[in-house]
Design an enzyme around this catalytic site. Structure first.
Site, PDB file in Angstrom:
ATOM      1  N   ASN A  64       0.967  -1.045  -0.052  1.00  0.00           N
ATOM      2  CA  ASN A  64      -0.135  -0.145  -0.321  1.00  0.00           C
ATOM      3  C   ASN A  64       1.016   1.288  -0.038  1.00  0.00           C
ATOM      4  O   ASN A  64       1.685   1.515   1.358  1.00  0.00           O
ATOM      5  CB  ASN A  64      -0.878  -0.201   1.467  1.00  0.00           C
ATOM      6  CG  ASN A  64      -1.754   1.112   1.232  1.00  0.00           C
ATOM      7  OD1 ASN A  64      -1.811   2.397   0.047  1.00  0.00           O
ATOM      8  ND2 ASN A  64      -2.249   1.270   2.610  1.00  0.00           N
ATOM      9  N   LYS A  83       0.635   4.254  -0.043  1.00  0.00           N
ATOM     10  CA  LYS A  83      -0.311   4.881   0.344  1.00  0.00           C
ATOM     11  C   LYS A  83      -0.456   6.621  -1.018  1.00  0.00           C
ATOM     12  O   LYS A  83      -0.216   7.122  -1.968  1.00  0.00           O
ATOM     13  CB  LYS A  83       0.091   5.861   1.450  1.00  0.00           C
ATOM     14  CG  LYS A  83      -0.303   4.173   2.601  1.00  0.00           C
ATOM     15  CD  LYS A  83       0.297   4.827   3.901  1.00  0.00           C
ATOM     16  CE  LYS A  83      -0.087   2.896   4.993  1.00  0.00           C
ATOM     17  NZ  LYS A  83      -0.264   3.245   6.320  1.00  0.00           N
ATOM     18  N   HIS A 125      -9.271   0.791   4.929  1.00  0.00           N
ATOM     19  CA  HIS A 125      -8.542   1.013   5.717  1.00  0.00           C
ATOM     20  C   HIS A 125      -8.295   1.934   6.589  1.00  0.00           C
ATOM     21  O   HIS A 125      -9.297   3.199   6.621  1.00  0.00           O
ATOM     22  CB  HIS A 125      -7.247   1.684   4.481  1.00  0.00           C
ATOM     23  CG  HIS A 125      -5.392   1.198   5.484  1.00  0.00           C
ATOM     24  ND1 HIS A 125      -5.345   2.964   6.420  1.00  0.00           N
ATOM     25  CD2 HIS A 125      -4.778   0.347   4.995  1.00  0.00           C
ATOM     26  CE1 HIS A 125      -4.060   2.176   6.339  1.00  0.00           C
ATOM     27  NE2 HIS A 125      -3.926   1.547   6.108  1.00  0.00           N
ATOM     28  N   GLU A 149      -7.092   4.293   7.834  1.00  0.00           N
ATOM     29  CA  GLU A 149      -6.824   5.949   7.515  1.00  0.00           C
ATOM     30  C   GLU A 149      -8.134   6.041   6.399  1.00  0.00           C
ATOM     31  O   GLU A 149      -8.490   7.434   7.090  1.00  0.00           O
ATOM     32  CB  GLU A 149      -6.031   6.195   6.686  1.00  0.00           C
ATOM     33  CG  GLU A 149      -4.161   6.195   7.824  1.00  0.00           C
ATOM     34  CD  GLU A 149      -3.517   5.555   6.544  1.00  0.00           C
ATOM     35  OE1 GLU A 149      -1.881   4.882   7.128  1.00  0.00           O
ATOM     36  OE2 GLU A 149      -3.299   5.272   5.502  1.00  0.00           O
ATOM     37  N   GLY A 203       2.733   3.010  11.408  1.00  0.00           N
ATOM     38  CA  GLY A 203       3.250   4.106  10.612  1.00  0.00           C
ATOM     39  C   GLY A 203       4.010   4.549  11.834  1.00  0.00           C
ATOM     40  O   GLY A 203       3.796   5.631  12.285  1.00  0.00           O
ATOM     41  N   SER A 208       2.548  -2.002  11.400  1.00  0.00           N
ATOM     42  CA  SER A 208       4.652  -1.965  10.338  1.00  0.00           C
ATOM     43  C   SER A 208       5.392  -3.664  10.122  1.00  0.00           C
ATOM     44  O   SER A 208       6.412  -3.293  11.066  1.00  0.00           O
ATOM     45  CB  SER A 208       5.211  -0.928  11.578  1.00  0.00           C
ATOM     46  OG  SER A 208       4.762  -0.152  12.302  1.00  0.00           O
TER      47      SER A 208
END
Length: 254
Positions: free
Chosen positions: A9, A11, A98, A100, A176, A216
């Protein structure tokens, strides 16, 4: 037997030009193939065409995925992307749900369910994300929380080919942040996800659905997760932006 999957991903990273260079580097690094591991790269929408061309020109051993979709076929939905637009450009996977998207843009389980149905109607494989916050984890309610997400996200879905639906468990507190769930943490939740899928779709179908870990995930820890019975791969964030680190994760899964 479930094929392992490593999905990247990107992003909101990599311009069109940078994305092409990254895809070219990855195609070169994985030129010898990926064995039984399915590899997917999910660039930003504006990079999809360029990466699709690299995949075609280089006969690259990875598939193209998008990071988001809208459930309508067309219309006055400024800024959105329809499923047939993804199909037309060559995308065969799409990340939905996701954390986010849920956190920053207010997406709900109902939205994610609609997106999954729209994608599957167009032959695109959803990579449907779920996961708990640190507050939920510390309250000891993480399994209950994720199981509820799975039930809502899959409501009314029909899965006739279990390879055509993927779940990604991403504990929000480990995305992250540099914090990583342990392999046992991942197995606890991924096992609960598979049991829930079995309750909904039957054991045979559930046994064929890939459940990925994200949060992560890196070259130095992915092997430990893959040793677990119900962890079938990884959804990779930052480590997917470098050819060497992402390729190392693919090779670790082979």
């Amino acid at each position: 037997m479930r094929n392992r999957m490593i999905a990247g991903n990107w992003k909101m990273n990599e311009t069109y030009t940078e994305g092409v260079v990254l895809a070219q580097g990855l195609a070169k690094e994985l030129a010898d193939g990926t064995g039984d591991v399915d590899v997917v790269v999910c660039p930003p929408a504006v990079d999809l065409k360029g990466v699709a061309e690299v995949i075609e020109q280089e006969n690259a051993p990875f598939a193209l995925g998008a990071q988001n979709v809208y459930w309508e076929e067309s219309g006055a939905f400024t800024g959105e992307t329809a499923p047939n637009m993804l199909t037309n450009i060559g995308a065969t996977y799409c990340i939905i749900g996701h954390s986010e998207r849920r956190g920053y843009f207010g997406e709900t389980d109902e939205d994610i369910n609609k997106k999954a149905k729209a994608l599957m109607a167009h032959g695109i494989v959803p990579i449907s994300c779920c996961g708990e916050s640190l507050e939920v984890r510390e309250a000891g309610k993480h399994v209950e929380f994720v199981v509820d997400q799975i039930k809502k996200d899959t409501e009314g879905l029909e899965i006739t080919d279990s390879s055509k639906y993927v779940v990604a468990y991403e504990p929000i507190w480990a995305i992250g942040t540099g914090k990583t769930a342990t392999a046992d943490d991942a197995q606890e939740v991924c096992g609960a996800i598979r049991k829930t899928l079995a309750d909904i779709f039957g054991k045979e179908t559930a046994d064929g659905i890939r459940v990925l870990y994200g949060g992560s995930a890196k070259p130095n820890n992915v092997a430990g997760f893959l040793e677990k019975e119900d962890v079938d791969g990884a959804l990779v964030g930052g480590a997917s932006l470098k050819v060497d680190s992402f390729a190392a994760m693919v090779k670790a899964a082979m």
